[in-house]
Scaffold this motif. Structure first.
Motif, PDB file in Angstrom:
ATOM      1  N   ARG A   1      44.549  55.633  37.657  1.00 47.80           N
ATOM      2  CA  ARG A   1      43.194  55.994  38.065  1.00 47.80           C
ATOM      3  C   ARG A   1      42.279  56.223  36.863  1.00 47.80           C
ATOM      4  N   GLY A   2      42.865  56.126  35.669  1.00 54.14           N
ATOM      5  CA  GLY A   2      42.068  56.335  34.467  1.00 54.14           C
ATOM      6  C   GLY A   2      42.042  57.765  33.990  1.00 54.14           C
ATOM      7  N   PHE A   3      42.844  58.666  34.622  1.00 56.90           N
ATOM      8  CA  PHE A   3      42.932  60.035  34.144  1.00 56.90           C
ATOM      9  C   PHE A   3      43.788  60.077  32.880  1.00 56.90           C
ATOM     10  N   LEU A   4      43.431  60.968  31.975  1.00 60.72           N
ATOM     11  CA  LEU A   4      44.176  61.177  30.741  1.00 60.72           C
ATOM     12  C   LEU A   4      44.974  62.476  30.864  1.00 60.72           C
ATOM     13  N   TYR A   5      46.273  62.418  30.558  1.00 58.93           N
ATOM     14  CA  TYR A   5      47.152  63.585  30.605  1.00 58.93           C
ATOM     15  C   TYR A   5      47.525  63.961  29.176  1.00 58.93           C
ATOM     16  N   VAL A   6      47.309  65.215  28.815  1.00 62.39           N
ATOM     17  CA  VAL A   6      47.522  65.674  27.449  1.00 62.39           C
ATOM     18  C   VAL A   6      48.461  66.872  27.452  1.00 62.39           C
ATOM     19  N   VAL A   7      49.499  66.809  26.609  1.00 64.00           N
ATOM     20  CA  VAL A   7      50.428  67.928  26.458  1.00 64.00           C
ATOM     21  C   VAL A   7      49.902  68.855  25.372  1.00 64.00           C
ATOM     22  N   ASP A   8      49.655  70.112  25.740  1.00 60.00           N
ATOM     23  CA  ASP A   8      49.200  71.132  24.795  1.00 60.00           C
ATOM     24  C   ASP A   8      50.419  71.986  24.441  1.00 60.00           C
ATOM     25  N   GLU A   9      50.990  71.699  23.279  1.00 61.40           N
ATOM     26  CA  GLU A   9      52.235  72.354  22.887  1.00 61.40           C
ATOM     27  C   GLU A   9      52.054  73.863  22.719  1.00 61.40           C
ATOM     28  N   ASN A  10      50.963  74.284  22.088  1.00 59.65           N
ATOM     29  CA  ASN A  10      50.774  75.704  21.806  1.00 59.65           C
ATOM     30  C   ASN A  10      50.550  76.540  23.051  1.00 59.65           C
ATOM     31  N   ASN A  11      49.862  75.962  24.039  1.00 53.87           N
ATOM     32  CA  ASN A  11      49.583  76.702  25.273  1.00 53.87           C
ATOM     33  C   ASN A  11      50.610  76.424  26.362  1.00 53.87           C
ATOM     34  N   HIS A  12      51.642  75.628  26.024  1.00 50.22           N
ATOM     35  CA  HIS A  12      52.771  75.389  26.940  1.00 50.22           C
ATOM     36  C   HIS A  12      52.275  74.867  28.287  1.00 50.22           C
ATOM     37  N   GLU A  13      51.470  73.793  28.238  1.00 56.51           N
ATOM     38  CA  GLU A  13      50.901  73.264  29.471  1.00 56.51           C
ATOM     39  C   GLU A  13      50.545  71.789  29.319  1.00 56.51           C
ATOM     40  N   VAL A  14      50.318  71.142  30.461  1.00 55.05           N
ATOM     41  CA  VAL A  14      49.801  69.775  30.504  1.00 55.05           C
ATOM     42  C   VAL A  14      48.484  69.812  31.256  1.00 55.05           C
ATOM     43  N   ARG A  15      47.452  69.210  30.658  1.00 57.48           N
ATOM     44  CA  ARG A  15      46.147  69.157  31.306  1.00 57.48           C
ATOM     45  C   ARG A  15      45.779  67.707  31.642  1.00 57.48           C
ATOM     46  N   ARG A  16      45.042  67.551  32.727  1.00 59.94           N
ATOM     47  CA  ARG A  16      44.546  66.243  33.149  1.00 59.94           C
ATOM     48  C   ARG A  16      43.026  66.209  32.960  1.00 59.94           C
ATOM     49  N   TYR A  17      42.553  65.113  32.345  1.00 61.32           N
ATOM     50  CA  TYR A  17      41.137  65.001  32.023  1.00 61.32           C
ATOM     51  C   TYR A  17      40.546  63.737  32.658  1.00 61.32           C
ATOM     52  N   ARG A  18      39.337  63.897  33.183  1.00 60.68           N
ATOM     53  CA  ARG A  18      38.523  62.717  33.453  1.00 60.68           C
ATOM     54  C   ARG A  18      37.895  62.285  32.142  1.00 60.68           C
ATOM     55  N   MET A  19      37.762  60.990  31.948  1.00 61.15           N
ATOM     56  CA  MET A  19      37.150  60.531  30.721  1.00 61.15           C
ATOM     57  C   MET A  19      35.728  61.081  30.615  1.00 61.15           C
ATOM     58  N   GLY A  20      35.443  61.708  29.498  1.00 61.59           N
ATOM     59  CA  GLY A  20      34.127  62.288  29.276  1.00 61.59           C
ATOM     60  C   GLY A  20      34.094  63.786  29.381  1.00 61.59           C
ATOM     61  N   GLU A  21      35.089  64.396  30.024  1.00 59.93           N
ATOM     62  CA  GLU A  21      35.121  65.850  30.097  1.00 59.93           C
ATOM     63  C   GLU A  21      36.051  66.394  29.025  1.00 59.93           C
ATOM     64  N   ASN A  22      35.827  67.633  28.588  1.00 62.50           N
ATOM     65  CA  ASN A  22      36.640  68.206  27.516  1.00 62.50           C
ATOM     66  C   ASN A  22      37.355  69.479  27.912  1.00 62.50           C
ATOM     67  N   GLN A  23      37.299  69.849  29.190  1.00 59.89           N
ATOM     68  CA  GLN A  23      37.968  71.065  29.639  1.00 59.89           C
ATOM     69  C   GLN A  23      39.306  70.745  30.310  1.00 59.89           C
ATOM     70  N   GLY A  24      39.289  69.834  31.239  1.00 59.11           N
ATOM     71  CA  GLY A  24      40.522  69.421  31.902  1.00 59.11           C
ATOM     72  C   GLY A  24      41.019  70.422  32.921  1.00 59.11           C
ATOM     73  N   THR A  25      42.057  70.017  33.637  1.00 65.03           N
ATOM     74  CA  THR A  25      42.683  70.843  34.668  1.00 65.03           C
ATOM     75  C   THR A  25      44.164  70.978  34.372  1.00 65.03           C
ATOM     76  N   VAL A  26      44.691  72.199  34.406  1.00 62.50           N
ATOM     77  CA  VAL A  26      46.121  72.417  34.189  1.00 62.50           C
ATOM     78  C   VAL A  26      46.885  71.888  35.394  1.00 62.50           C
ATOM     79  N   ILE A  27      47.836  70.984  35.143  1.00 64.88           N
ATOM     80  CA  ILE A  27      48.624  70.427  36.245  1.00 64.88           C
ATOM     81  C   ILE A  27      50.114  70.687  36.076  1.00 64.88           C
ATOM     82  N   ALA A  28      50.524  71.279  34.952  1.00 68.54           N
ATOM     83  CA  ALA A  28      51.923  71.667  34.739  1.00 68.54           C
ATOM     84  C   ALA A  28      51.941  72.791  33.708  1.00 68.54           C
ATOM     85  N   GLY A  29      52.762  73.806  33.967  1.00 63.62           N
ATOM     86  CA  GLY A  29      52.812  74.949  33.055  1.00 63.62           C
ATOM     87  C   GLY A  29      51.554  75.770  33.164  1.00 63.62           C
TER      88      GLY A  29
END
Length: 484
Positions: free
Chosen positions: A323-351
């Motif tokens: 769908r074009g979503f970007l998933y980013v692993v944030d090692e320090n915050n122990h979480e995975v966030r999903r981003y729409r292209m163009g946004e910089n906040q994202g949504t926590v979807i794991a951890g």
């Protein structure tokens, strides 16, 4: 059905009160016999079309369990596997996987062909809009699909597994493919030439690097994540050289696709990149610029600078879904966030619940994979497990490891890169055990897929693998060596 303006004889009672004409049989009916004719057509539609459709659909749904059909093939593969030594055990496991995928593809193919029939039946049933021609045409379509399905599940499909008491013919191996001219319509266990196959499965081949640690065009230094393009070109996050390398299929040397400047935090520099993926829609690379704590976009064509698209994130791994979503692993915050292209906040979807080992927590996650159902698989590295978060879930489930750090088939030791096939089989780079492990869905233990020997540089050895890649519709597994 239609109303006639002419006065004709009723084809049933022969009275001169026929006002209705059936567009299917072209006969005229009086009002009473017309209603009876409609009822007969409705009964015939239910008996001949709906029932046949439902029976066919039930058979298709049984294909969802890969061991429902062709059980004889699976049993013979298992018997063949037990008579071999460890070298061909991997080939038997590959045959299981390919057979399961073939069955699943056949189920999907027939279901797709049945969908428009299902929709037409539902529509005509609700509107009571059908005549004899419709019934005959739908019956032919259902019968054709039924014959295709029967051909696929029949027990007399040719099979060939080479077994000769204790002796194995090392010039032949097994694989699964469809029948000639119709790959998705049947399963066939055939023999394959070992010389063209065993090297790929047992020993693997070097696809990048292999010339020692360094920064020349034929070397890598602590490579981490990688991705593979449609033409099998490999793109590698060459971490300690602070660059992204392109290695075309069969090439002896690579090409630097980022600017190749020294370590730094300017737009044209990288600092310890850990992963890279391709954004085809925007014709660019998305890079985890790990030590700069940012995610950057780098143009694929003549890109001299990167653009920061997410800041203040210690990104270790990333991926994109269909769908074009970007998933980013944030090692320090122990979480995975999903981003729409163009946004910089994202949504926590794991951890996202702090460091820990509960089912809603992660501990230094590194890599992420998203399947077609948009479930997220995360390598929970310091918990020595792989977790699966279904879309929208508040907590995950363990799909590999989770039995503490170790080297048994139930354990992992610092898992990193992960891929998951269409059957839910998890492949994970088991870093400190120098192996790629495979975990079938629902299994309590895995099996060694690649490596598993002591750390080394031989073609059947790995040294701290950190990433794996599986291209869609094929089993392309690449290895990256991490040198401590």
């Amino acid at each position: 059905m239609e109303t006639s303006t002419d006065s004709s004889l009723c084809s049933t009672c022969n009275k001169h009160s026929a006002k209705y004409c059936c567009t299917g049989c072209k006969n005229y009916f009086c009002p009473k016999d017309f209603r009876q004719h409609e009822q007969q057509l409705a009964i015939k539609f239910e008996d001949e079309i709906v029932r046949s459709h439902d029976e066919l659909l039930d058979q298709i749904q049984k294909l969802e369990k890969s061991n429902h059909i062709s059980l004889d093939i699976f049993n013979r593969i298992e018997q063949w596997k037990k008579t071999t030594i460890s070298k061909v055990e991997k080939a038997a496991e590959k045959a299981y996987q390919e057979l399961s995928e073939l069955i699943d593809k056949q189920r999907i193919a027939i279901t797709k062909q049945l969908e428009p029939i299902t929709q037409e039946i539902r529509s005509r049933r609700e509107d009571e809009n059908f005549v004899e021609n419709d019934i005959d045409r739908l019956r032919r379509k259902i019968n054709a699909l039924d014959q295709t399905l029967k051909q696929f599940v029949q027990n007399d499909i040719p099979k060939s597994i080479i077994i000769n008491r204790d002796q194995i013919n090392w010039n032949q191996l097994i694989y699964i493919r469809g029948m000639k001219g119709e790959q998705q319509n049947s399963s066939l266990v055939r023999t394959a030439n070992l010389n063209s196959f065993l090297t790929r499965i047992h020993n693997s081949v070097i696809v990048a690097g292999g010339s020692g640690e360094g920064n020349t065009m034929n070397q890598l230094k602590k490579p981490w994540g990688l991705c593979v393009d449609d033409d099998h070109t490999v793109y590698i996050a060459d971490c300690s050289n602070h660059r992204i390398m392109e290695w075309k299929h069969g090439a002896m040397v690579g090409t630097v696709i980022t600017d190749g400047n020294e370590q730094g935090n300017r737009p044209k520099q990288l600092n310890g990149p850990r992963d890279v993926t391709i954004d085809k829609e925007r014709n660019s690379f998305i890079i985890c610029d790990y030590d700069n704590e940012r995610v950057i976009r780098w143009p694929r064509q003549k890109g001299a600078n990167g653009e920061t698209i997410i800041a203040n994130v210690r990104c270790h791994g990333l991926t994109m879904d269909d769908r074009g979503f970007l998933y980013v692993v944030d090692e320090n915050n122990h979480e995975v966030r999903r981003y729409r292209m163009g946004e910089n906040q994202g949504t926590v979807i794991a951890g996202g619940n702090g460091q820990g080992n509960d089912f809603n927590q992660l501990f230094n996650p590194t890599y992420v994979f998203v399947d077609r159902d948009h479930s997220v698989f995360v390598s929970d590295t310091n918990n020595h497990r792989v977790m699966k978060w279904k879309e929208g879930a508040k907590q995950g489930i363990v799909v590999a490891g989770g039995q503490g750090q170790g080297s048994s088939l139930k354990q992992l030791s610092y898992p990193y890169g992960i891929v998951v096939d269409q059957l839910g089989t998890v492949y994970v780079a088991d870093c400190l055990n120098n192996r790629i492990m495979r975990w079938f869905e629902g299994s309590t233990q895995g099996s060694v897929f690649v490596g598993g020997n002591v750390a080394g540089t031989q073609l059947n050895e790995l040294s701290g693998p950190v990433d794996t890649v599986r291209k869609e519709f094929e089993s392309f597994i690449a290895k990256v060596k991490y040198v401590y």
